[in-house]
Design a protein around this motif. Structure first.
Motif, PDB file in Angstrom:
ATOM      1  N   ARG A   1      -4.752   8.228  -4.232  1.00 49.65           N
ATOM      2  CA  ARG A   1      -3.753   8.279  -3.160  1.00 49.65           C
ATOM      3  C   ARG A   1      -4.440   8.397  -1.799  1.00 49.65           C
ATOM      4  O   ARG A   1      -4.033   7.759  -0.834  1.00 49.65           O
ATOM      5  N   GLY A   2      -5.483   9.197  -1.714  1.00 51.25           N
ATOM      6  CA  GLY A   2      -6.246   9.323  -0.464  1.00 51.25           C
ATOM      7  C   GLY A   2      -6.893   8.008  -0.080  1.00 51.25           C
ATOM      8  O   GLY A   2      -6.920   7.638   1.102  1.00 51.25           O
ATOM      9  N   LEU A   3      -7.396   7.302  -1.068  1.00 48.63           N
ATOM     10  CA  LEU A   3      -7.976   5.981  -0.816  1.00 48.63           C
ATOM     11  C   LEU A   3      -6.913   5.015  -0.284  1.00 48.63           C
ATOM     12  O   LEU A   3      -7.160   4.259   0.651  1.00 48.63           O
ATOM     13  N   ALA A   4      -5.725   5.061  -0.871  1.00 49.25           N
ATOM     14  CA  ALA A   4      -4.625   4.203  -0.413  1.00 49.25           C
ATOM     15  C   ALA A   4      -4.205   4.552   1.014  1.00 49.25           C
ATOM     16  O   ALA A   4      -3.880   3.663   1.802  1.00 49.25           O
ATOM     17  N   VAL A   5      -4.217   5.826   1.360  1.00 47.99           N
ATOM     18  CA  VAL A   5      -3.909   6.234   2.736  1.00 47.99           C
ATOM     19  C   VAL A   5      -4.972   5.685   3.684  1.00 47.99           C
ATOM     20  O   VAL A   5      -4.666   5.214   4.780  1.00 47.99           O
ATOM     21  N   GLY A   6      -6.239   5.727   3.267  1.00 50.64           N
ATOM     22  CA  GLY A   6      -7.312   5.152   4.089  1.00 50.64           C
ATOM     23  C   GLY A   6      -7.125   3.659   4.306  1.00 50.64           C
ATOM     24  O   GLY A   6      -7.321   3.154   5.413  1.00 50.64           O
ATOM     25  N   VAL A   7      -6.721   2.955   3.260  1.00 50.76           N
ATOM     26  CA  VAL A   7      -6.445   1.517   3.385  1.00 50.76           C
ATOM     27  C   VAL A   7      -5.296   1.286   4.354  1.00 50.76           C
ATOM     28  O   VAL A   7      -5.327   0.369   5.177  1.00 50.76           O
ATOM     29  N   LEU A   8      -4.266   2.129   4.290  1.00 55.09           N
ATOM     30  CA  LEU A   8      -3.125   2.006   5.196  1.00 55.09           C
ATOM     31  C   LEU A   8      -3.560   2.177   6.648  1.00 55.09           C
ATOM     32  O   LEU A   8      -3.109   1.430   7.525  1.00 55.09           O
ATOM     33  N   ILE A   9      -4.435   3.111   6.906  1.00 61.37           N
ATOM     34  CA  ILE A   9      -4.934   3.322   8.271  1.00 61.37           C
ATOM     35  C   ILE A   9      -5.692   2.083   8.747  1.00 61.37           C
ATOM     36  O   ILE A   9      -5.526   1.643   9.886  1.00 61.37           O
ATOM     37  N   VAL A  10      -6.505   1.496   7.881  1.00 62.14           N
ATOM     38  CA  VAL A  10      -7.236   0.281   8.238  1.00 62.14           C
ATOM     39  C   VAL A  10      -6.261  -0.866   8.513  1.00 62.14           C
ATOM     40  O   VAL A  10      -6.464  -1.669   9.422  1.00 62.14           O
ATOM     41  N   LEU A  11      -5.172  -0.940   7.746  1.00 60.28           N
ATOM     42  CA  LEU A  11      -4.180  -2.008   7.948  1.00 60.28           C
ATOM     43  C   LEU A  11      -3.411  -1.850   9.260  1.00 60.28           C
ATOM     44  O   LEU A  11      -2.801  -2.803   9.734  1.00 60.28           O
TER      45      LEU A  11
ATOM     46  N   ASP B   1       0.828  -1.205   0.000  1.00 58.80           N
ATOM     47  CA  ASP B   1       0.000   0.000   0.000  1.00 58.80           C
ATOM     48  C   ASP B   1       0.867   1.261   0.000  1.00 58.80           C
ATOM     49  O   ASP B   1       0.556   2.229  -0.690  1.00 58.80           O
ATOM     50  N   VAL B   2       1.946   1.255   0.778  1.00 54.57           N
ATOM     51  CA  VAL B   2       2.853   2.412   0.782  1.00 54.57           C
ATOM     52  C   VAL B   2       3.467   2.593  -0.605  1.00 54.57           C
ATOM     53  O   VAL B   2       3.615   3.720  -1.081  1.00 54.57           O
ATOM     54  N   ALA B   3       3.806   1.489  -1.266  1.00 55.24           N
ATOM     55  CA  ALA B   3       4.322   1.581  -2.638  1.00 55.24           C
ATOM     56  C   ALA B   3       3.276   2.219  -3.549  1.00 55.24           C
ATOM     57  O   ALA B   3       3.612   3.055  -4.403  1.00 55.24           O
ATOM     58  N   ALA B   4       2.011   1.838  -3.365  1.00 53.43           N
ATOM     59  CA  ALA B   4       0.939   2.435  -4.173  1.00 53.43           C
ATOM     60  C   ALA B   4       0.815   3.933  -3.890  1.00 53.43           C
ATOM     61  O   ALA B   4       0.623   4.731  -4.818  1.00 53.43           O
TER      62      ALA B   4
END
Length: 131
Positions: A78-88, A64-67
């Motif tokens: 990118r905002g969506l990927a940051v949201g996924v990172l928070i969930v992870l 996800d960080v790579a994304a």
């Protein structure tokens, strides 16, 4: 390959290696693959948490960080990927809090019986100590 493209590539490779290790360990097809689950009364709670929660969550987080790094020009994605990172981060926090026992549902089917026997052993052991 530029320096800028190398970091996301490395993150993806390390993330995929962690996910591959997790799949191999959770499948448990051979004795080496079952190294992380000890029969009763032994317990390696940290290694169990690494296989059940830590490695998969960190592997997905690295991907996800790579994304996030690659999606520089796409603010919505990118905002969506940051949201996924928070969930992870939720399983990572659960991984760190050793006082909270892992639910059996998180273990692969073959390992649940081992965990049940171990928990039963320690319940009976504590009951004998009280007498």
């Amino acid at each position: 390959m530029s320096q800028r493209a190398l970091l996301p590539l490395v993150l993806v490779v390390v993330g995929l290696l962690l996910l591959a290790y997790t799949l191999w360990s959770r499948h448990g097809g051979s004795p080496p693959a079952r190294h992380w689950i000890a029969p009763p009364p032994a317990e390696n709670w940290m290694l169990e948490r690494i296989v059940v929660l830590g490695a998969p969550a960190i592997g997905l987080a690295l991907i996800d960080v790579a994304a996030i790094l690659v999606l520089e020009g796409f603010p919505v994605l990118r905002g969506l990927a940051v949201g996924v990172l928070i969930v992870l981060l939720i399983p990572v926090l659960y991984f760190v809090l050793a006082v909270i026992p892992l639910p059996l549902v998180l273990y692969p089917r073959w390992a649940r019986e081992v965990v049940r026997r171990r928990r039963r052993y320690w319940r009976e052991f504590r009951a004998r100590q009280r007498v």
